[in-house]
Scaffold this motif. Sequence first.
Motif, PDB file in Angstrom:
ATOM      1  N   CYS A   1       0.712  -1.053   0.081  1.00 18.36           N
ATOM      2  CA  CYS A   1      -0.056  -0.163   0.058  1.00 18.36           C
ATOM      3  C   CYS A   1       0.857   1.186  -0.233  1.00 18.36           C
ATOM      4  O   CYS A   1       1.769   1.404   1.015  1.00 18.36           O
ATOM      5  CB  CYS A   1      -0.630   0.051   1.293  1.00 18.36           C
TER       6      CYS A   1
ATOM      7  N   CYS B   1       0.026   3.405   3.828  1.00 19.66           N
ATOM      8  CA  CYS B   1       0.440   2.944   4.997  1.00 19.66           C
ATOM      9  C   CYS B   1       1.527   2.014   4.915  1.00 19.66           C
ATOM     10  O   CYS B   1       2.316   1.551   6.014  1.00 19.66           O
ATOM     11  CB  CYS B   1      -0.873   2.197   5.723  1.00 19.66           C
TER      12      CYS B   1
ATOM     13  N   CYS C   1      -5.855  -1.702  -0.766  1.00 21.74           N
ATOM     14  CA  CYS C   1      -5.614  -1.901   0.832  1.00 21.74           C
ATOM     15  C   CYS C   1      -6.608  -2.025   1.457  1.00 21.74           C
ATOM     16  O   CYS C   1      -7.718  -1.061   1.076  1.00 21.74           O
ATOM     17  CB  CYS C   1      -4.773  -0.472   1.272  1.00 21.74           C
TER      18      CYS C   1
ATOM     19  N   CYS D   1      -6.785   1.586   3.920  1.00 19.63           N
ATOM     20  CA  CYS D   1      -6.770   2.791   3.415  1.00 19.63           C
ATOM     21  C   CYS D   1      -7.657   2.844   2.279  1.00 19.63           C
ATOM     22  O   CYS D   1      -7.961   3.974   1.917  1.00 19.63           O
ATOM     23  CB  CYS D   1      -5.269   3.105   2.964  1.00 19.63           C
TER      24      CYS D   1
END
Length: 165
Positions: free
Chosen positions: A53, A56, A67, A70
Amino acid sequence: MTDKLDQSAGADEVHAEYKYPFHWDLDFSLNIGETNRRFFAALEDKRIVGKTCPECGDVFVPPQSVCVECYVETDEWIEVEQRGVLESYTVCFFQFDKMPEPPYVTGVIRVDDSAICMMHFVEELEYEEPMDLVDKLEKGDEVEPVWSNDRDGDIFDMDHWRLAE
Ligand SMILES: [Zn+2]
């Protein structure tokens, strides 16, 4: 005025005479998408890859296209270590259609600190009685994949996992 319908035959009542035999045996193709295709292609080369991701930094094995925290598209592909941690497992003592001969162990495996886990068979465990298998593993055990000699780009290119040496 409408007659009230008979309400006595509720969904929770399954009478033997209502049962009707069916059989499904379907060959079909599934669109697995680019992310899964690349994952399986790597397995054929005895490599395990994940996706990262951009926000993060989490790594997903098996790779995810988005993700799970997120909700942004993952972008970078990385090859991960062929090591995993057993997060959970179950021992099956019953024969299910198209499944291995029992007893066998299905593990929930976190590969190389992935943010998600994958499931696979855990084998090469010695036991005398099938029930002994229950105590052969514990959460946190390190495991490693054993590659199939006959690989064709699917999840069983990893034949199984075993306790890491
Ligand atoms: Zn993220």
